[in-house]
Design an enzyme around this catalytic site. Sequence first.
Site, PDB file in Angstrom:
ATOM      1  N   LYS A 168       0.315  49.544  -9.409  1.00  0.00           N
ATOM      2  CA  LYS A 168      -0.306  49.101 -10.911  1.00  0.00           C
ATOM      3  C   LYS A 168      -1.669  48.942 -10.440  1.00  0.00           C
ATOM      4  CE  LYS A 168       1.012  45.991 -14.476  1.00  0.00           C
ATOM      5  NZ  LYS A 168       1.966  45.060 -14.691  1.00  0.00           N
TER       6      LYS A 168
ATOM      7  N   SER B  11       4.842  46.065 -18.690  1.00  0.00           N
ATOM      8  CA  SER B  11       3.403  46.422 -18.810  1.00  0.00           C
ATOM      9  C   SER B  11       3.427  47.461 -17.620  1.00  0.00           C
ATOM     10  CB  SER B  11       2.438  45.552 -18.671  1.00  0.00           C
ATOM     11  OG  SER B  11       2.560  44.609 -17.563  1.00  0.00           O
TER      12      SER B  11
ATOM     13  N   SER C 124       7.583  42.596 -16.814  1.00  0.00           N
ATOM     14  CA  SER C 124       6.824  43.895 -16.757  1.00  0.00           C
ATOM     15  C   SER C 124       7.464  44.687 -15.516  1.00  0.00           C
ATOM     16  CB  SER C 124       5.261  43.449 -16.650  1.00  0.00           C
ATOM     17  OG  SER C 124       5.069  43.033 -18.007  1.00  0.00           O
TER      18      SER C 124
END
Lengths: 477, 484
Positions: B82, B157, B181
């Site tokens: 990420k 996310s 997330s």
Amino acid sequence: MSDASGSTIDLEKWEIVVGLEVHAELSTRTKLFSSAINQFGGEPNTNIDPLTLGLPGSLPVLNEQAVELAIRVGLALNCAVRPSEFSRKNYFYPDLPKDYQISQFDRPIDAEGHLELPDGSVIGVERAHLEEDTGKSTHVGGGGRIHDAGHSTIDYNRAGVPLLEIVGKPDIRSADQAKAYVSELRAILIAVGASDGKMEEGSMRVDCNVSVRARGASELGTRCEVKNVNSLRSLGRAIEYEAARQVDLISAGEDVQQQTRHWNEDEGRTHKLRSKEEADDYRFFPDPDLVEVDPGEEWIDRVRAAMPVLPAARRHRLAEASGVDLAKTAIVVERGLDELCLAAIRAGADPVRTLTHAEHNLSGGRSSNLDPDGFASLVGMETGGELTATQAKQVLAEMVSSGDSPADIAQARGFEAMDNSELEGIVDELVAANPDEWQRFIEGDSKVMGFFVGQVMKATRGQADGKVVTKLLNSRR
Amino acid sequence: MTSNPGAHLTAIDIAASVRSGERTAGDVLEEHLERIASSDAEIHAFNHVMVDEARHCAQAVDTAVKAGEDPGPLAGVPVALKDNMCTRAVPTTCSSRILQGWKPPYDATVVQRLGMAGAVVIGKTNMDEFAMGSSTENSAFGPTRNPWDTSCVPGGSSGGSAAAVAAGFVPISLGSDTGGSIRQPAALCGVVGVKPTYGAVSRFGLIAFASSLDQIGPFANTVADAALVLEAIAGHDPADSTSIREPFAELFPHLDDGVSGTRIGLITEMMGEGIDADVAARTREAADALEAAGATVQEVSIPAVNYGLSAYYLVAPAEASSNLARYDGVRYGNRVEGNTTDEMMFATRTEGFGDEVKRRIMLGAYALSAGYYDAFYGKALKVRTLIRADFQVAYEKFDVLLSPTSPSTAFPLGDKTADPMAMYLNDVCTIPTNLAGHPAISVPFGTGDDGLSIGVQVLAPPQGEQQMFTAAAVLESAAPGGAR
């Protein structure tokens, strides 16, 4: 007497109340939360690392050495050392890399202590807490302030340096006492190895809260916080100015507004920085990147066991051993000559003469390496009448520089007893009775010479030889 | 649906073949780079593919194997990160304009540990800006699409990381989970996603959203692969003061222990209102499957979780308002000039941050303000304590808990962007875990009425990853055939 307002506070009617907040940079090897080096000076932005710059993803890790120093100071200030917590103080400023400062808010490491000043008065300490320092901004162009600067440069070397903020209670009642408090605090910080206490390098910074009230009133007056006080001298001047300003306001029927004010050393006055209403909302909350700091009894006991004897205890010890007033021991302790004096007294030297020499004829530094037995024999030679006070002073000076024994030095110089011991005694008394004049004399104010000669003449009913008196006085400078 | 999601080797298989010299890390890498090159234009899982760095890294792995050395348990396994995990000299943006072009001077601890385990970091994945969102639509660089239905969001996310695994771009990726997330996008993309116990994985080098909630964890196609990665990245790190000191649980020796005698609680509050019927149905089937495997399953009420969402939207924005203050244009990242320092900071932040980030900064600053602290932030902390206490009571009776991961399957792009509250409700089942600091895992378990993946969540007490993974492994093997 204040420089700018021109008014003198009538201390019969008014009382000055001062509380000091002292920020001391701790002498750790590295910064409070990172391994960047903690060092004054250096090329700008060299003692930095990701955390110092607040880079994304960096995390604070508490420096144990800073905690240990905070414990030492806490114990030295008779505080309770408690489990504590770091919070974030949020405000935007370019020299604050994360735009928040990690500080201790409602749970400081040291709480509720006090310190004793040389005159025996006791000043309360509310708390002492750890926090990180900011970087240093230089505003180029305009008035040297950020608002009208052409551009600004920032040195982050200082950012993250550990500070201990020591918050004193409003127990101080005069500018002189404030100076004595800062000196004492400085001596303690140095004694426990927590800080170098250099005000001129900013490793000790003082904010003072000043208020005034009618003498006898129990309520505290509205206070103003004065910032930018960078020396003991400015501290005294700033307090006197600010107190006079407040008395003037009240006397004119106005109210003192709670404000933060800036001391201008050149102008000798304070200026308003901001009012209470304009104060930032710092949105304190516990820093989630750090955990509670609980040193535990074992660590605290270990630190306590390794504590040096502190200035106040040293003063009491010396006063007890010598029989002189507590207040008179301060300078000797400050110069680090108390161990020497104690040893000389133990070796049989007259305590009062010993302390007189330490106060007037020795400085710190090399003098503290003086052989106590030799020092004791010198004092013995003087009290035994073999040397005059003047000769003893000269011999002592040579003992410090050469390390020879007093007997050898006296012999080499051909000193033998002279009969001005009576005069010496009179001068001793005059010096003790007129310390301010003597200080001016020592600093070279020759006008004071006449005063002293006159006093000797008065004491001897005109029997003394003026030339001998003059020579004697000069030899003591 | 894309043609071949999931039709590739597991990380365990790749590492075994690379360690044995059967395949080279270089070949494995090129294969995955090809998949990315051919399909990521459509998915947009990646913000940045580290072609050169990855090739160097794969070469080093192959050199080690040839020299008779063992490169580690993740030898040659391509991993995506990420884009909020710092990679040295490689852009790390948090999908925000404010950090566009910034290159960290250091690797996050997880990146260092992946490297030591022989993994090959292949790129940085798209995300909701600063990890604020549940759909990966809040990215300054455009949304990521769900590989199973590109008209749908991948969740968020960590949507890029979830999509990268689902699309077969990588067998493994890392995400961060502040309120769900990792787990929610795992559920929406039909992959396994783990939020470890707070403090199990170092946060050093993870760009903070809400420090007391953030936790890094893996995405994988299988529970075993997730365990493999987690074992590699977990464990004490002196660079993170909140890192757990005790050694991390051993997962592998217990993956096949089964759930015979395991006491499992089905969380009542997460099975009713607000949860789609198909999601609730699959979750009940998952409970039945565990029961069939020998566990005892009972419903359990954890009343305080009803306040989880409200507490979260005070705690997380409060911390974020402080964590994101540093993006002021002074030291790094984008700067928008102004006549004064204040103007420069204001302009930089106005242009640099997206709407959702601004919304949360304002919310958080308000919650911490003088006069409001006790009513908002202070009260949220009390709720947090209550949630922890309620979970603790439940864990006296149960070994692990069960719930849906997300209230719905993947939803179409743009469906919830106009309504922040609807978006926030995506995380209603996952948020309480973060507030408590506990671990949880999302395992794919069948599909919804729309044919899209559904994830079931196994929750465990702090440092209870071992029993959590054991239960997850049973669910995985019991999941309906042809799941997804």
